[in-house]
Write an enzyme that holds these catalytic residues in place. Structure first.
Site, short mmCIF file in Angstrom:
data_model
loop_
_atom_site.label_atom_id
_atom_site.label_comp_id
_atom_site.label_asym_id
_atom_site.label_seq_id
_atom_site.Cartn_x
_atom_site.Cartn_y
_atom_site.Cartn_z
N ASN A 76 0.84 -1.21 0.00
CA ASN A 76 0.00 0.00 0.00
C ASN A 76 0.86 1.24 0.00
O ASN A 76 1.99 1.24 0.49
CB ASN A 76 -0.93 0.01 1.22
CG ASN A 76 -0.25 0.51 2.47
OD1 ASN A 76 -0.20 1.71 2.72
ND2 ASN A 76 0.31 -0.40 3.25
N ASN A 135 4.45 5.34 15.42
CA ASN A 135 4.62 4.82 14.07
C ASN A 135 5.97 5.25 13.52
O ASN A 135 6.12 6.32 12.96
CB ASN A 135 3.46 5.31 13.18
CG ASN A 135 3.56 4.77 11.78
OD1 ASN A 135 4.61 4.30 11.35
ND2 ASN A 135 2.47 4.87 11.04
N CYS A 138 6.22 3.45 8.73
CA CYS A 138 5.72 3.58 7.37
C CYS A 138 6.83 3.95 6.40
O CYS A 138 7.52 4.94 6.59
CB CYS A 138 4.60 4.61 7.31
SG CYS A 138 3.03 3.87 7.78
N ASN A 203 6.34 -3.44 10.79
CA ASN A 203 5.60 -2.59 9.87
C ASN A 203 5.87 -3.14 8.47
O ASN A 203 6.49 -4.18 8.30
CB ASN A 203 6.06 -1.13 10.02
CG ASN A 203 4.96 -0.16 9.58
OD1 ASN A 203 4.39 -0.31 8.51
ND2 ASN A 203 4.67 0.85 10.41
N THR A 204 5.40 -2.44 7.47
CA THR A 204 5.47 -2.99 6.11
C THR A 204 6.86 -2.87 5.50
O THR A 204 7.68 -2.07 5.92
CB THR A 204 4.45 -2.29 5.21
OG1 THR A 204 4.71 -0.89 5.26
CG2 THR A 204 3.03 -2.58 5.67
N CYS A 352 8.84 -34.39 -6.51
CA CYS A 352 10.00 -34.63 -5.65
C CYS A 352 11.18 -35.09 -6.51
O CYS A 352 12.32 -34.66 -6.31
CB CYS A 352 9.67 -35.66 -4.57
SG CYS A 352 9.09 -37.25 -5.20
N CYS A 379 20.78 -39.12 -0.03
CA CYS A 379 19.92 -38.12 0.61
C CYS A 379 20.67 -37.35 1.69
O CYS A 379 21.16 -37.93 2.65
CB CYS A 379 18.68 -38.80 1.19
SG CYS A 379 17.57 -37.65 2.04
N CYS A 385 12.18 -32.05 -1.15
CA CYS A 385 11.10 -32.93 -1.60
C CYS A 385 9.86 -32.75 -0.73
O CYS A 385 8.74 -32.74 -1.22
CB CYS A 385 11.55 -34.39 -1.62
SG CYS A 385 12.21 -35.00 -0.05
N CYS A 389 6.30 -31.34 -2.43
CA CYS A 389 5.25 -32.36 -2.53
C CYS A 389 3.89 -31.71 -2.32
O CYS A 389 3.69 -30.98 -1.35
CB CYS A 389 5.47 -33.45 -1.48
SG CYS A 389 4.17 -34.70 -1.49
#
Lengths: 434, 445
Positions: A76, A135, A138, A203-204, A352, A379, A385, A389
């Site tokens: 925003n 604040n 912002c 905050n954003t 996977c 592995c 994986c 999945c």
């Protein structure tokens, strides 16, 4: 029935779910309806000095969607309240009078001068509001005028303004932090040094949600131009969780009150923030996406989970996960796991296999009839994986027990804890002992 | 208009009712629906849907292209493997092919709507009559294609694309083969088959000679004299007989004739249908005939199949579709006699059981079904095969590349063994034969 009552720096609310300072809390009409819906509290959208700021008259929001237009992220470029100060104050007073059991915190942003804060604080105090939130977050518009994140990015300013407020009001002071900074611990420490009662975050995040490839303009676009806005919603939750945890486990700020914000959409998100040290949570995007009713599920879900797990009060869960957040160097390198594919749950999509074969360790085998199995000898338990999945619970990680031989390394799995600090490959590990 | 008129009569329903009944079986997806449907695809590795498609369309890729807002690119991906992708999107029994194989069918019983997505993409490109391919430089080679059904068209298109000149010889008045004459009207509305032929020959280098039948107007030897290679895609012109008394009574006819009549009708109010209709058979043709009889206003339409439901050629989905339109399906019964004075009045059936060895035996118990009209849908048979072409189990014998026993002659579609009587299989065979012919002509094969 779990007790969801929340006491955040002396501000009481029947549950920990507050609406964050944002468009949903911009006016009396909204806030009354939010309280009717069951929200435990609100942080009133940020008040500033008169004359009120103005907003753009084009799009204020941009979005990032997942499949089926699931709103993953919202950005925003709206500024603080654009209504006269007196109107906001009058409405705050009226709402607080009618809803004494709900938390009503007022977000503030005025120029970085002590006189400006001295002017506005008594006006807010007179409304009967429970507290203020500064604040400092912002990232657009206001920051260009030396407010918002322009303050939050300078720890010295954070400390200074927090101190002015503490000196000029009896109300609890919450400092809202911007994530647009390298290390969140510095402004958090500064806030508490200045005497703040709590911090709230995040905050954003500075963001451009997309680019229109016909006009070559960033979105949201106003008359062919765009600017960075503040990003929020489910997509930012991991960033927020980490920042909350960083403050919760920092030596200087450990145990200090935190109001957690960032992509909270369900009770589970809220519980996660609380486990990482938040003692109240604030919600915005989820309400903006689905409306106020979502709080019903949040309250019921948190309560049911707490009952199921035997947690009686919020204090039983707040910060419970903090001791388990550590630095990489302290992770147990002797802990060995292997992916296991549940053939009954597998739908044979092969994602996977594609992920492992193309981008990881070639540790999944595929048979002619599409049976996918893990090659334990390859592995490394990276978890990719599991993550790709489509079926939850189909691929899991099995922990090898001490004494087993890891087919990949040929080494016997040790039951001893050992981390990087003592690892032979660590050039620094031998220092001081050799 | 009278729904209850005895015998076989047109106009049992109003024009409006008929229009509604014969509207698109699956209406096309709009942009939003397509986006949501495409978002469900998992982009599987070595995707089972593609493996299940006789033409091996790269389904995950075309769906991804739709999802990223490029339906025309999706159409190109489809057409690259299957130039009849538009028709296949309408008529493929996807529930037994790609959608049955979709992993989300296994996961949730709800496959990605591959057929409808394919239609969404192909409609988009064909809607502006854009031809997605360009023809290679002319090679000077000439190929004759017998039959303009899916096999012949697919073969002709691929040959033309490679630069060869193709002449298609079509026995009937219109091109398209079963796409034009054999598919239920509500599966391919608004003259799509003809539009598709027109679009397809947009590649250039293809001439279609209709009303020209092999054996009647031209011989295989003629073609081999005039052309470098011949592809036979003549389909199955004959219809199997019931072989029971009364089969020659008026009102008894092949189901394919009824289906063609509906497709060719300018006005559906002119197509007569019985009040009581019986269809003998168990495949898609039986379903299409019975369902359309109901849609035309028949009071009763009954499919009678000699074996159990699990042996029917029609998929469960198609059988449910028929049941939803009021068609009754009787299994384990075979016709033994057709009764009537001047015309068909009723059909006598005997119940059957299948022995463990698979042999069919009558139980001796019979029942009568009143019938004004009986459609035979017990399969078609190969007719008019030129000499020198080997036949195997009633069909033309071909090798994997579609070569017949005769030099320079290839074949594909329903006329070859094994044919699956599917548009999509015929298309694959025509395409692959074209590749083989191309290799032969250019000396690469």
């Amino acid at each position: 029935m779990a007790d969801l009552r929340c006491n955040f720096v002396g501000i009481k609310s029947p549950n920990p779910f507050w609406l964050a300072s944002a468009p949903p809390t911009d006016k009396e009409y909204n806030v009354r309806r939010a309280f009717e819906a069951g929200w435990g509290g609100v942080v009133w959208k940020t008040l500033g000095e008169d004359p009120p700021i103005v907003n753009v008259n084009g799009p204020r929001y941009g979005a990032v969607h997942g499949p089926d237009r699931w709103l993953m992220g919202l950005n925003n470029i709206e500024l603080i309240s654009d209504r006269p100060l007196e109107v906001n104050l009058r409405e705050i007073k009226a709402v607080k009078r009618d809803w004494p059991d709900r938390a009503l915190v007022v977000s503030l942003m005025v120029p970085c001068e002590e006189q400006a804060w001295k002017r506005i604080l008594p006006l807010v105090e007179e409304t009967g509001a429970d507290g203020i939130e500064l604040n400092f977050g912002c990232p657009h518009g206001m920051s260009e005028r030396g407010m918002g994140s322009a303050v939050g990015q300078v720890p010295e300013y954070v400390e200074m303004v927090a101190r002015w407020c503490k000196q000029n009001t009896r109300m609890p002071v919450i400092v809202k932090l911007t994530p647009n900074i390298t290390d969140i611990r510095h402004p958090a420490r500064a806030a508490f040094r200045g005497g703040a009662d709590a911090v709230s975050l995040i905050n954003t995040i500075n963001s451009i949600t997309g680019v229109d490839l016909d006009s070559f303009a960033p979105e949201p676009t106003i008359d062919g131009k765009g600017t960075h806005g503040g990003y929020c919603g489910p997509a930012v939750k991991p960033i927020a969780l980490n920042m909350v945890a960083e403050i919760a486990r920092d030596e200087e700020t450990r145990g200090k009150p935190i109001s957690g914000i960032g992509g909270i959409t369900t009770w589970r998100d809220a519980a996660e923030f609380m486990a990482l040290g938040a003692s109240s949570v604030q919600v915005c995007t989820a309400a903006m996406t689905y409306g106020f009713r979502i709080v019903e599920e949040m309250i019921a879900g948190l309560s049911d989970w707490m009952d199921e797990k035997g947690h009686a009060t919020l204090d039983d869960i707040i910060g419970k996960a903090v001791p388990n957040v550590t630095d990489w160097q302290f992770l147990n390198l002797n802990h060995v796991t292997k992916a296991v594919i549940d053939q009954d749950l597998c739908i044979k999509c092969g994602r996977c296999y594609a992920a492992c074969e193309d981008t990881s360790h070639q540790a999944i085998a595929m048979s002619e009839d599409r049976v996918f199995t893990v090659k334990d000898e390859e592995c490394v338990a990276c978890n990719l994986c599991v993550n790709v999945c489509p079926v939850e619970g189909c691929i899991t990680m099995r922990t090898m027990v001490p004494g087993e031989v890891d087919p990949r390394t040929g080494a016997v799995v040790s039951g001893e804890y050992a981390n990087w600090t003592t690892h032979p490959n660590n050039p620094g590990a031998g220092c001081g002992t050799g | 208009m009278n729904r209850w008129t005895p015998g076989i009569a047109p106009e049992r329903l109003s024009a409006d009712e008929l229009a509604a009944n014969f509207s698109d079986l699956h209406p096309p997806l709009d942009d939003h629906e397509a986006f949501v449907a495409a978002g469900r695809c998992y982009f599987c590795h070595d995707a089972p849907c593609t493996a299940a498609c006789p033409t091996e369309i790269d389904i995950p890729m075309f769906i991804r292209e739709i999802f990223s807002g490029r339906p025309e690119a999706a159409a190109r991906t489809i057409f690259a493997r299957n130039v009849m992708g538009g028709m296949c999107a309408r008529v493929c029994p996807t529930e037994t092919l790609c959608e049955e194989a979709c992993v989300r069918e296994m996961a949730e019983g709800k496959p990605v709507e591959i057929g409808r997505l394919q239609r969404y993409a192909t409609d988009r490109l064909m809607g502006r009559n854009a031809h997605p391919f360009t023809r290679a430089a002319p090679t000077g080679h000439k190929v004759a294609v017998v039959g303009s059904g899916p096999a012949g068209l697919a073969c002709a298109h691929r040959l033309a694309m490679a630069g060869h000149d193709v002449v298609i010889f079509e026995a009937r008045e219109k091109p398209g083969g079963l796409n034009e004459y054999g598919i239920a009207a509500y599966k391919t509305t608004e003259g799509f088959a003809q539009a598709e032929v027109g679009w397809l020959i947009g590649i250039g280098g293809i001439e279609i000679r209709t009303g020209t039948a092999l054996g009647r107007d031209v011989t295989l030897d003629d073609l081999l004299d005039m052309f470098d290679a011949v592809f036979l895609g003549m389909g199955l012109a004959g219809v199997n007989a019931l072989g029971i008394p009364g089969e020659d009574l008026a009102g008894v006819e092949p189901a394919v004739d009824f289906i063609a009549r509906i497709r060719q009708a300018k006005n559906l109010t002119e197509v007569p249908v019985g009040r009581n209709v019986v269809v003998v058979g168990g495949g898609m043709t039986a379903i299409d005939a019975a369902v359309q009889a109901k849609l035309l206003g028949a009071e009763h339409a009954t499919i009678v199949y000699r074996r159990g439901p699990e042996r029917m050629g029609a998929s469960e989905y198609e059988r449910e579709l028929a049941a939803a339109r009021g068609v009754s399906i009787v299994t384990n019964a075979r016709p033994v006699r057709i009764l009537g004075q001047d015309r068909l009045e009723e059909v006598v059936f005997e119940y059957t059981i299948e022995t463990p060895q698979g042999r069919l035996e009558g139980t001796g118990e019979t029942f009568h079904l009143p019938a004004d009209q009986l459609f035979k849908a017990i399969g078609q048979k190969l007719e008019g095969v030129p000499g020198g072409i080997e036949i195997e189990n009633g069909k033309i014998r071909v090798d994997a590349a579609g070569r017949t026993s005769r030099e320079r002659v290839w074949a594909g579609g329903d006329c070859v063994a094994p044919g699956e009587d599917l548009t999509v299989t015929a298309t694959a065979q025509g395409r692959d034969a074209a590749e083989s012919i191309h290799s032969f002509l250019t000396g690469e094969g």
